[in-house]
Design a protein around this motif. Structure first.
Motif, PDB file in Angstrom:
ATOM      1  N   CYS A 285       8.180  -2.642  -7.365  1.00 19.27           N
ATOM      2  CA  CYS A 285       8.079  -4.344  -7.818  1.00 19.27           C
ATOM      3  C   CYS A 285      10.017  -5.137  -7.608  1.00 19.27           C
ATOM      4  O   CYS A 285      10.149  -5.798  -6.470  1.00 19.27           O
ATOM      5  N   ARG A 286      10.531  -3.941  -8.456  1.00 20.74           N
ATOM      6  CA  ARG A 286      11.686  -4.505  -8.897  1.00 20.74           C
ATOM      7  C   ARG A 286      13.016  -4.566  -7.624  1.00 20.74           C
ATOM      8  O   ARG A 286      13.635  -5.286  -6.919  1.00 20.74           O
ATOM      9  N   THR A 287      12.270  -3.064  -6.776  1.00 24.68           N
ATOM     10  CA  THR A 287      13.128  -2.440  -5.716  1.00 24.68           C
ATOM     11  C   THR A 287      12.750  -4.052  -4.794  1.00 24.68           C
ATOM     12  O   THR A 287      13.688  -4.143  -3.596  1.00 24.68           O
ATOM     13  N   VAL A 288      11.564  -4.150  -4.245  1.00 23.52           N
ATOM     14  CA  VAL A 288      11.549  -4.870  -2.995  1.00 23.52           C
ATOM     15  C   VAL A 288      11.669  -6.412  -3.861  1.00 23.52           C
ATOM     16  O   VAL A 288      11.683  -7.399  -3.335  1.00 23.52           O
ATOM     17  N   ASN A 289      12.346  -6.840  -4.834  1.00 26.26           N
ATOM     18  CA  ASN A 289      12.638  -8.179  -5.174  1.00 26.26           C
ATOM     19  C   ASN A 289      12.179  -8.943  -5.380  1.00 26.26           C
ATOM     20  O   ASN A 289      11.336 -10.407  -4.780  1.00 26.26           O
ATOM     21  N   TYR A 290      10.079  -8.632  -6.142  1.00 25.79           N
ATOM     22  CA  TYR A 290       9.912  -9.827  -5.959  1.00 25.79           C
ATOM     23  C   TYR A 290       8.960  -9.563  -7.979  1.00 25.79           C
ATOM     24  O   TYR A 290       8.995  -8.466  -8.597  1.00 25.79           O
TER      25      TYR A 290
ATOM     26  N   ARG B 101       0.284  -1.209   0.151  1.00 25.46           N
ATOM     27  CA  ARG B 101      -0.285  -0.219   0.123  1.00 25.46           C
ATOM     28  C   ARG B 101       0.969   1.063  -0.380  1.00 25.46           C
ATOM     29  O   ARG B 101       1.315   1.319   0.804  1.00 25.46           O
ATOM     30  N   ALA B 102       0.132   2.201  -1.133  1.00 30.15           N
ATOM     31  CA  ALA B 102       1.575   3.178  -1.126  1.00 30.15           C
ATOM     32  C   ALA B 102       0.681   4.544  -1.657  1.00 30.15           C
ATOM     33  O   ALA B 102      -0.771   4.153  -1.774  1.00 30.15           O
ATOM     34  N   LYS B 103       1.076   5.694  -0.879  1.00 28.00           N
ATOM     35  CA  LYS B 103       0.916   6.595  -0.738  1.00 28.00           C
ATOM     36  C   LYS B 103       2.131   7.987  -1.316  1.00 28.00           C
ATOM     37  O   LYS B 103       2.890   7.906  -1.071  1.00 28.00           O
ATOM     38  N   LEU B 104       1.752   8.543  -2.568  1.00 19.27           N
ATOM     39  CA  LEU B 104       2.251   8.972  -3.037  1.00 19.27           C
ATOM     40  C   LEU B 104       1.794  10.393  -3.472  1.00 19.27           C
ATOM     41  O   LEU B 104       1.032  10.731  -3.580  1.00 19.27           O
ATOM     42  N   SER B 105       2.896  10.937  -3.998  1.00 24.11           N
ATOM     43  CA  SER B 105       3.001  12.409  -4.523  1.00 24.11           C
ATOM     44  C   SER B 105       3.683  12.701  -5.674  1.00 24.11           C
ATOM     45  O   SER B 105       4.746  12.082  -5.859  1.00 24.11           O
ATOM     46  N   ILE B 106       3.486  12.729  -6.196  1.00 29.21           N
ATOM     47  CA  ILE B 106       3.579  12.931  -8.191  1.00 29.21           C
ATOM     48  C   ILE B 106       3.521  14.630  -8.868  1.00 29.21           C
ATOM     49  O   ILE B 106       2.481  15.523  -8.478  1.00 29.21           O
ATOM     50  N   ASP B 107       4.712  14.716  -8.957  1.00 37.09           N
ATOM     51  CA  ASP B 107       4.976  16.694  -9.089  1.00 37.09           C
ATOM     52  C   ASP B 107       3.889  17.535  -8.001  1.00 37.09           C
ATOM     53  O   ASP B 107       3.667  17.882  -8.859  1.00 37.09           O
ATOM     54  N   GLY B 108       5.342  17.118  -6.959  1.00 34.15           N
ATOM     55  CA  GLY B 108       4.412  17.295  -6.221  1.00 34.15           C
ATOM     56  C   GLY B 108       2.634  17.903  -5.223  1.00 34.15           C
ATOM     57  O   GLY B 108       2.078  18.343  -4.512  1.00 34.15           O
ATOM     58  N   VAL B 109       1.736  17.095  -6.291  1.00 28.35           N
ATOM     59  CA  VAL B 109       0.365  16.691  -6.092  1.00 28.35           C
ATOM     60  C   VAL B 109      -0.068  15.465  -4.981  1.00 28.35           C
ATOM     61  O   VAL B 109       0.515  14.372  -5.902  1.00 28.35           O
ATOM     62  N   ALA B 110      -0.452  15.622  -4.120  1.00 27.72           N
ATOM     63  CA  ALA B 110      -0.644  14.075  -2.751  1.00 27.72           C
ATOM     64  C   ALA B 110      -1.606  13.513  -3.771  1.00 27.72           C
ATOM     65  O   ALA B 110      -2.614  14.126  -4.251  1.00 27.72           O
ATOM     66  N   GLN B 111      -0.930  12.350  -3.920  1.00 27.41           N
ATOM     67  CA  GLN B 111      -1.821  10.742  -4.299  1.00 27.41           C
ATOM     68  C   GLN B 111      -2.501   9.756  -3.611  1.00 27.41           C
ATOM     69  O   GLN B 111      -2.684  10.405  -2.492  1.00 27.41           O
ATOM     70  N   GLY B 112      -4.194   9.187  -3.862  1.00 30.43           N
ATOM     71  CA  GLY B 112      -4.935   8.411  -2.737  1.00 30.43           C
ATOM     72  C   GLY B 112      -3.826   7.261  -2.474  1.00 30.43           C
ATOM     73  O   GLY B 112      -2.805   7.168  -3.881  1.00 30.43           O
ATOM     74  N   GLU B 113      -3.678   6.907  -1.641  1.00 33.57           N
ATOM     75  CA  GLU B 113      -3.495   5.174  -1.776  1.00 33.57           C
ATOM     76  C   GLU B 113      -4.465   4.273  -2.574  1.00 33.57           C
ATOM     77  O   GLU B 113      -4.972   3.633  -2.680  1.00 33.57           O
ATOM     78  N   TRP B 114      -3.142   3.661  -3.587  1.00 35.19           N
ATOM     79  CA  TRP B 114      -3.075   2.435  -3.633  1.00 35.19           C
ATOM     80  C   TRP B 114      -2.282   1.268  -4.033  1.00 35.19           C
ATOM     81  O   TRP B 114      -1.246   1.400  -2.711  1.00 35.19           O
ATOM     82  N   ILE B 115      -2.408   0.132  -4.128  1.00 30.75           N
ATOM     83  CA  ILE B 115      -2.613  -0.647  -3.800  1.00 30.75           C
ATOM     84  C   ILE B 115      -1.447  -1.216  -5.306  1.00 30.75           C
ATOM     85  O   ILE B 115      -1.917  -1.557  -6.255  1.00 30.75           O
ATOM     86  N   TYR B 116      -0.042  -1.804  -4.841  1.00 27.84           N
ATOM     87  CA  TYR B 116       0.636  -2.170  -5.677  1.00 27.84           C
ATOM     88  C   TYR B 116       1.097  -4.211  -5.739  1.00 27.84           C
ATOM     89  O   TYR B 116       1.295  -4.375  -4.228  1.00 27.84           O
ATOM     90  N   ASN B 117       0.180  -4.387  -6.241  1.00 27.22           N
ATOM     91  CA  ASN B 117       0.276  -6.603  -7.018  1.00 27.22           C
ATOM     92  C   ASN B 117       1.621  -6.321  -7.299  1.00 27.22           C
ATOM     93  O   ASN B 117       1.590  -6.567  -8.696  1.00 27.22           O
ATOM     94  N   CYS B 118       2.499  -6.835  -6.628  1.00 27.33           N
ATOM     95  CA  CYS B 118       3.790  -7.423  -7.527  1.00 27.33           C
ATOM     96  C   CYS B 118       3.780  -8.562  -8.224  1.00 27.33           C
ATOM     97  O   CYS B 118       4.392  -9.368  -9.086  1.00 27.33           O
ATOM     98  N   ARG B 119       2.651  -9.113  -7.817  1.00 28.80           N
ATOM     99  CA  ARG B 119       2.941 -10.629  -7.929  1.00 28.80           C
ATOM    100  C   ARG B 119       2.037 -11.252  -9.351  1.00 28.80           C
ATOM    101  O   ARG B 119       2.500 -11.708 -10.609  1.00 28.80           O
TER     102      ARG B 119
END
Length: 98
Positions: A93-98, A51-69
């Motif tokens: 997913c590349r960073t967490v080696n999945y 689960r990630a909350k991101l900011s893209i170009d300074g604009v806060a985004q909602g919480e997204w779920i990233y399914n690496c599988r």
């Protein structure tokens, strides 16, 4: 004695001035956009999901779920989308080696 007091004062000043790691955002340039991770949590039940909350170009985004599988991003409405090449999902997913 003065050296000890000076050391304690110095330590106190440094501890106030340093930003805790939990409050520091991690930012990367991905596909000409600055993407900053505000929060990132790994699912305890589904270890391939984040689960990630991101900011893209300074604009806060909602919480997204990233399914690496399955290489899917799920938004707050439940809509699924495949990872785009060179996207944040691929990077995560590349960073967490999945």
């Amino acid at each position: 004695m003065r050296l000890i007091v000076l050391g304690l004062v110095w330590f106190g000043l440094l501890s106030v001035m340093i930003v805790p790691v939990s409050e520091a955002a991690i930012c990367r340039m991905i596909d000409n956009h600055q993407i900053c991770i505000i929060s990132l949590k790994r699912s305890a039940k589904y270890h391939w999901e984040y689960r990630a909350k991101l900011s893209i170009d300074g604009v806060a985004q909602g919480e997204w779920i990233y399914n690496c599988r399955d290489r899917l991003r799920v938004d707050s409405d439940g809509k699924q989308a495949k990872f785009e090449p060179n996207s944040f999902g691929e990077y995560l997913c590349r960073t967490v080696n999945y």
